[in-house]
Design a protein around this motif. Sequence first.
Motif, PDB file in Angstrom:
ATOM      1  N   LYS A 126      49.425   1.604 -22.773  1.00  0.00           N
ATOM      2  CA  LYS A 126      47.955   1.582 -22.812  1.00  0.00           C
ATOM      3  C   LYS A 126      47.417   0.165 -22.639  1.00  0.00           C
ATOM      4  O   LYS A 126      46.384  -0.045 -22.006  1.00  0.00           O
ATOM      5  CB  LYS A 126      47.417   2.224 -24.082  1.00  0.00           C
ATOM      6  N   ASP A 127      48.123  -0.828 -23.171  1.00  0.00           N
ATOM      7  CA  ASP A 127      47.703  -2.223 -23.018  1.00  0.00           C
ATOM      8  C   ASP A 127      47.921  -2.704 -21.588  1.00  0.00           C
ATOM      9  O   ASP A 127      47.095  -3.447 -21.043  1.00  0.00           O
ATOM     10  CB  ASP A 127      48.468  -3.121 -23.993  1.00  0.00           C
ATOM     11  N   VAL A 128      49.031  -2.286 -20.975  1.00  0.00           N
ATOM     12  CA  VAL A 128      49.316  -2.651 -19.580  1.00  0.00           C
ATOM     13  C   VAL A 128      48.243  -2.050 -18.662  1.00  0.00           C
ATOM     14  O   VAL A 128      47.726  -2.730 -17.774  1.00  0.00           O
ATOM     15  CB  VAL A 128      50.726  -2.187 -19.167  1.00  0.00           C
ATOM     16  N   TYR A 144      54.777   1.628  -8.826  1.00  0.00           N
ATOM     17  CA  TYR A 144      55.058   0.233  -8.494  1.00  0.00           C
ATOM     18  C   TYR A 144      56.403  -0.215  -9.043  1.00  0.00           C
ATOM     19  O   TYR A 144      57.115  -0.982  -8.394  1.00  0.00           O
ATOM     20  CB  TYR A 144      53.946  -0.674  -9.015  1.00  0.00           C
ATOM     21  N   ILE A 145      56.768   0.257 -10.224  1.00  0.00           N
ATOM     22  CA  ILE A 145      58.080  -0.075 -10.794  1.00  0.00           C
ATOM     23  C   ILE A 145      59.174   0.476  -9.892  1.00  0.00           C
ATOM     24  O   ILE A 145      60.139  -0.225  -9.569  1.00  0.00           O
ATOM     25  CB  ILE A 145      58.223   0.477 -12.227  1.00  0.00           C
ATOM     26  N   GLU A 152      55.307 -11.370 -18.364  1.00  0.00           N
ATOM     27  CA  GLU A 152      55.642 -10.808 -17.056  1.00  0.00           C
ATOM     28  C   GLU A 152      54.441 -10.078 -16.449  1.00  0.00           C
ATOM     29  O   GLU A 152      54.222 -10.149 -15.232  1.00  0.00           O
ATOM     30  CB  GLU A 152      56.842  -9.869 -17.166  1.00  0.00           C
ATOM     31  N   ILE A 153      53.673  -9.403 -17.280  1.00  0.00           N
ATOM     32  CA  ILE A 153      52.467  -8.722 -16.806  1.00  0.00           C
ATOM     33  C   ILE A 153      51.443  -9.764 -16.355  1.00  0.00           C
ATOM     34  O   ILE A 153      50.829  -9.634 -15.291  1.00  0.00           O
ATOM     35  CB  ILE A 153      51.875  -7.800 -17.892  1.00  0.00           C
ATOM     36  N   ASN A 154      51.268 -10.815 -17.151  1.00  0.00           N
ATOM     37  CA  ASN A 154      50.334 -11.880 -16.776  1.00  0.00           C
ATOM     38  C   ASN A 154      50.762 -12.555 -15.478  1.00  0.00           C
ATOM     39  O   ASN A 154      49.914 -12.848 -14.625  1.00  0.00           O
ATOM     40  CB  ASN A 154      50.210 -12.904 -17.900  1.00  0.00           C
ATOM     41  N   ASP A 155      52.065 -12.792 -15.303  1.00  0.00           N
ATOM     42  CA  ASP A 155      52.572 -13.384 -14.059  1.00  0.00           C
ATOM     43  C   ASP A 155      52.253 -12.485 -12.868  1.00  0.00           C
ATOM     44  O   ASP A 155      51.893 -12.961 -11.792  1.00  0.00           O
ATOM     45  CB  ASP A 155      54.078 -13.632 -14.137  1.00  0.00           C
ATOM     46  N   TRP A 156      52.399 -11.188 -13.036  1.00  0.00           N
ATOM     47  CA  TRP A 156      52.104 -10.230 -11.967  1.00  0.00           C
ATOM     48  C   TRP A 156      50.620 -10.302 -11.597  1.00  0.00           C
ATOM     49  O   TRP A 156      50.265 -10.314 -10.411  1.00  0.00           O
ATOM     50  CB  TRP A 156      52.492  -8.813 -12.403  1.00  0.00           C
ATOM     51  N   PHE A 195      56.544  -4.229  -9.603  1.00  0.00           N
ATOM     52  CA  PHE A 195      55.922  -4.381 -10.920  1.00  0.00           C
ATOM     53  C   PHE A 195      57.022  -4.631 -11.942  1.00  0.00           C
ATOM     54  O   PHE A 195      58.134  -4.124 -11.780  1.00  0.00           O
ATOM     55  CB  PHE A 195      55.149  -3.094 -11.277  1.00  0.00           C
ATOM     56  N   PRO A 196      56.735  -5.411 -12.990  1.00  0.00           N
ATOM     57  CA  PRO A 196      57.765  -5.684 -14.003  1.00  0.00           C
ATOM     58  C   PRO A 196      58.306  -4.399 -14.639  1.00  0.00           C
ATOM     59  O   PRO A 196      57.551  -3.459 -14.916  1.00  0.00           O
ATOM     60  CB  PRO A 196      57.027  -6.523 -15.045  1.00  0.00           C
ATOM     61  N   LYS A 197      59.606  -4.388 -14.866  1.00  0.00           N
ATOM     62  CA  LYS A 197      60.236  -3.240 -15.514  1.00  0.00           C
ATOM     63  C   LYS A 197      60.015  -3.298 -17.018  1.00  0.00           C
ATOM     64  O   LYS A 197      59.983  -4.379 -17.602  1.00  0.00           O
ATOM     65  CB  LYS A 197      61.734  -3.224 -15.224  1.00  0.00           C
ATOM     66  N   PRO A 198      59.876  -2.133 -17.647  1.00  0.00           N
ATOM     67  CA  PRO A 198      59.706  -2.121 -19.102  1.00  0.00           C
ATOM     68  C   PRO A 198      61.031  -2.383 -19.821  1.00  0.00           C
ATOM     69  O   PRO A 198      62.107  -2.237 -19.243  1.00  0.00           O
ATOM     70  CB  PRO A 198      59.204  -0.708 -19.384  1.00  0.00           C
TER      71      PRO A 198
END
Length: 63
Positions: A7-9, A23-24, A46-50, A29-32
């Motif tokens: 939900k935050d992502v 996307y994963i 990693e999310i911020n970098d994306w 997209f970054p993997k969880p």
Amino acid sequence: MRLLKLKDVIFLTGLGRSTVYKYIAEGNFPKPVSLGERNVAWVESEINDWIFLKIKMRDEAKL
């Protein structure tokens, strides 16, 4: 280091759940990180970098 739930992502990226997983699968997209049998989270940096990469790509396209 902070871990983000889906939900935050979704909130940070503006993407929908299915798009995140698409996307994963495409490698875009970054993997969880697995936190348990049915529990995953993403590394916040990693999310911020994306997100920053998307901004950079946008800005470079204007040149």
